[in-house]
Enzyme design. Structure first.
Site, PDB file in Angstrom:
ATOM      1  CE  LYS A  63      -2.114  -1.250   3.836  1.00  0.00           C
ATOM      2  NZ  LYS A  63      -1.372  -2.509   4.083  1.00  0.00           N
ATOM      3  NE  ARG A 118      -3.794  -1.559  10.219  1.00  0.00           N
ATOM      4  CZ  ARG A 118      -2.760  -0.953   9.627  1.00  0.00           C
ATOM      5  NH1 ARG A 118      -2.854   0.270   9.181  1.00  0.00           N
ATOM      6  NH2 ARG A 118      -1.632  -1.611   9.465  1.00  0.00           N
ATOM      7  NE  ARG A 151       7.553  -2.277   6.116  1.00  0.00           N
ATOM      8  CZ  ARG A 151       6.243  -2.222   6.297  1.00  0.00           C
ATOM      9  NH1 ARG A 151       5.444  -1.806   5.330  1.00  0.00           N
ATOM     10  NH2 ARG A 151       5.709  -2.609   7.431  1.00  0.00           N
ATOM     11  NE  ARG A 207       6.710  -0.052  10.080  1.00  0.00           N
ATOM     12  CZ  ARG A 207       5.505  -0.103   9.508  1.00  0.00           C
ATOM     13  NH1 ARG A 207       5.319   0.421   8.305  1.00  0.00           N
ATOM     14  NH2 ARG A 207       4.489  -0.676  10.117  1.00  0.00           N
ATOM     15  NE  ARG A 232       2.609  -4.727  11.588  1.00  0.00           N
ATOM     16  CZ  ARG A 232       3.573  -4.496  10.713  1.00  0.00           C
ATOM     17  NH1 ARG A 232       4.790  -4.977  10.929  1.00  0.00           N
ATOM     18  NH2 ARG A 232       3.339  -3.807   9.640  1.00  0.00           N
TER      19      ARG A 232
HETATM   20  P1  ADP Z   1       2.220  -1.917   3.210  1.00  0.00           P
HETATM   21  O1  ADP Z   1       2.237  -0.408   3.157  1.00  0.00           O
HETATM   22  O2  ADP Z   1       1.000  -2.502   2.550  1.00  0.00           O
HETATM   23  O3  ADP Z   1       2.448  -2.479   4.569  1.00  0.00           O
HETATM   24  P2  ADP Z   1       4.755  -1.695   1.782  1.00  0.00           P
HETATM   25  O4  ADP Z   1       4.429  -0.835   0.604  1.00  0.00           O
HETATM   26  O5  ADP Z   1       5.513  -1.049   2.880  1.00  0.00           O
HETATM   27  O6  ADP Z   1       3.428  -2.440   2.327  1.00  0.00           O
HETATM   28  O7  ADP Z   1       5.550  -2.961   1.232  1.00  0.00           O
HETATM   29  C1  ADP Z   1       6.046  -3.957   2.129  1.00  0.00           C
HETATM   30  C2  ADP Z   1       7.389  -4.468   1.602  1.00  0.00           C
HETATM   31  O8  ADP Z   1       7.174  -5.214   0.411  1.00  0.00           O
HETATM   32  C3  ADP Z   1       8.383  -3.354   1.274  1.00  0.00           C
HETATM   33  O9  ADP Z   1       9.680  -3.777   1.635  1.00  0.00           O
HETATM   34  C4  ADP Z   1       8.247  -3.207  -0.256  1.00  0.00           C
HETATM   35  O10 ADP Z   1       9.467  -2.781  -0.866  1.00  0.00           O
HETATM   36  C5  ADP Z   1       7.890  -4.624  -0.674  1.00  0.00           C
HETATM   37  N1  ADP Z   1       6.974  -4.665  -1.824  1.00  0.00           N
HETATM   38  C6  ADP Z   1       5.961  -3.809  -2.116  1.00  0.00           C
HETATM   39  N2  ADP Z   1       5.326  -4.183  -3.248  1.00  0.00           N
HETATM   40  C7  ADP Z   1       5.961  -5.307  -3.680  1.00  0.00           C
HETATM   41  C8  ADP Z   1       5.784  -6.189  -4.814  1.00  0.00           C
HETATM   42  N3  ADP Z   1       4.814  -5.970  -5.718  1.00  0.00           N
HETATM   43  N4  ADP Z   1       6.613  -7.242  -4.921  1.00  0.00           N
HETATM   44  C9  ADP Z   1       7.592  -7.466  -4.001  1.00  0.00           C
HETATM   45  N5  ADP Z   1       7.808  -6.685  -2.933  1.00  0.00           N
HETATM   46  C10 ADP Z   1       7.009  -5.613  -2.758  1.00  0.00           C
HETATM   47  P1  AMP Z   2       1.242   0.568   9.100  1.00  0.00           P
HETATM   48  O1  AMP Z   2       2.265   1.650   8.950  1.00  0.00           O
HETATM   49  O2  AMP Z   2       0.019   0.786   8.270  1.00  0.00           O
HETATM   50  O3  AMP Z   2       1.840  -0.813   8.921  1.00  0.00           O
HETATM   51  O4  AMP Z   2       0.735   0.650  10.618  1.00  0.00           O
HETATM   52  C1  AMP Z   2       1.635   0.445  11.698  1.00  0.00           C
HETATM   53  C2  AMP Z   2       0.855   0.328  13.006  1.00  0.00           C
HETATM   54  O5  AMP Z   2       0.179   1.562  13.285  1.00  0.00           O
HETATM   55  C3  AMP Z   2      -0.232  -0.737  13.053  1.00  0.00           C
HETATM   56  O6  AMP Z   2       0.273  -2.033  13.354  1.00  0.00           O
HETATM   57  C4  AMP Z   2      -1.120  -0.180  14.174  1.00  0.00           C
HETATM   58  O7  AMP Z   2      -0.557  -0.403  15.451  1.00  0.00           O
HETATM   59  C5  AMP Z   2      -1.066   1.320  13.916  1.00  0.00           C
HETATM   60  N1  AMP Z   2      -2.143   1.729  12.980  1.00  0.00           N
HETATM   61  C6  AMP Z   2      -2.002   2.234  11.727  1.00  0.00           C
HETATM   62  N2  AMP Z   2      -3.191   2.498  11.178  1.00  0.00           N
HETATM   63  C7  AMP Z   2      -4.125   2.134  12.093  1.00  0.00           C
HETATM   64  C8  AMP Z   2      -5.548   2.122  12.113  1.00  0.00           C
HETATM   65  N3  AMP Z   2      -6.265   2.539  11.059  1.00  0.00           N
HETATM   66  N4  AMP Z   2      -6.162   1.683  13.231  1.00  0.00           N
HETATM   67  C9  AMP Z   2      -5.472   1.276  14.302  1.00  0.00           C
HETATM   68  N5  AMP Z   2      -4.139   1.231  14.342  1.00  0.00           N
HETATM   69  C10 AMP Z   2      -3.459   1.655  13.253  1.00  0.00           C
END
Ligand code: ADP
Ligand code: AMP
Length: 217
Positions: A13, A88, A127, A160, A171
């Site tokens: 995302k 969420r 990541r 992270r 998660r």
């Molecule tokens: P989210 O925001 O949904 O948690 P991220 O955009 O941070 O996910 O992506 C999670 C990890 O997966 C990151 O390290 C990113 O570089 C990698 N990633 C994102 N899209 C892809 C893809 N299409 N194929 C492989 N790895 C990906």
């Molecule tokens: P993310 O960056 O989207 O992976 O979110 C990291 C963490 O932030 C999650 O595991 C939750 O602890 C908190 N968080 C982010 N968005 C929400 C949401 N919409 N509702 C509750 N907790 C959230």
């Protein structure tokens, strides 16, 4: 355009939102990023959110709904926004619908990035994010040109705290229990569009564009 990016942690995302804002010129709103900024600034919101985030749990709905209400009221959201990581839970989704109705606004689409659950652990533990600009990388799938250095701004990359194996497992469980039901919620409203997220990053982008009626190939 008012877009929600739905999908499990690690679906891509944030990665796709970074690219989408360059095409659509509307702000990217990530509740996770907002909480991390509050933690960095050591605000009361940050102190509260940190307890939940470090454990891989969701921050309470009332807190989360409040920060979104404030954020979408800002001027830069008038033409729309891309939401990443919100809603969420069912309670968040319902409050959000009410918030939009109060503002005489409606969602344009909910783009559900679909990735098999067994791929998410590797995505999340590999990541790396930039300390300075927040750009997202992956040690295997999207590595930076120089190790531990951001391609975009030269900042230092970090892992992270909640991307450890143990916290990721929690998660993913929370996703299945709390967030997965939103797929049906938005399907019933005719807003849901499934996007295959299990393909290279650039192809996911093209698929997202297609679902919005755009040709980004
Ligand atoms: P989210 O925001 O949904 O948690 P991220 O955009 O941070 O996910 O992506 C999670 C990890 O997966 C990151 O390290 C990113 O570089 C990698 N990633 C994102 N899209 C892809 C893809 N299409 N194929 C492989 N790895 C990906
Ligand atoms: P993310 O960056 O989207 O992976 O979110 C990291 C963490 O932030 C999650 O595991 C939750 O602890 C908190 N968080 C982010 N968005 C929400 C949401 N919409 N509702 C509750 N907790 C959230």
């Amino acid at each position: 355009m008012r877009i929600v990016l739905l999908g499990p942690p690690g679906a891509g995302k944030g990665t796709q939102a970074e690219a989408l804002i360059k095409k659509l010129f509307i702000p990217h709103i990530s509740t996770g990023d907002m909480f991390r900024a509050a933690i960095k600034a050591a605000t009361p919101l940050g102190l509260e959110a940190k307890e939940y985030m470090d454990m891989g749990l969701l921050v309470p709905d009332d807190v989360t709904i409040r920060i979104i209400r404030d954020r979408i009221s800002q001027k830069d959201c008038q033409e729309g926004f891309i939401l990443d990581g919100f809603p969420r839970t069912k309670a968040q989704a319902e409050s959000f619908q009410a918030m939009l109705a109060d503002r005489n606004e409606a969602l344009s689409a909910v783009l559900n990035i679909v990735v098999p659950l067994d791929k998410l652990m590797v995505r999340l533990t590999g990541r790396r994010c930039c300390k300075k600009c927040g750009s997202i990388f992956h040690l295997l799938y999207n590595p930076p040109k120089e190790p531990e250095t951001c391609d975009a701004c030269g900042g230092e990359l970090f892992q992270r705290k909640d991307d450890s194996e143990e916290t990721v497992s929690r998660r993913l469980k929370v996703y299945e229990e709390e967030t997965f039901p939103l797929i049906e919620f938005y399907k019933a409203k005719g807003l849901l569009r499934d996007i295959d997220g299990d393909q290279p990053i650039s192809r996911v982008m093209v698929a997202l564009g297609r679902s919005l009626g755009q040709d980004w190939s």
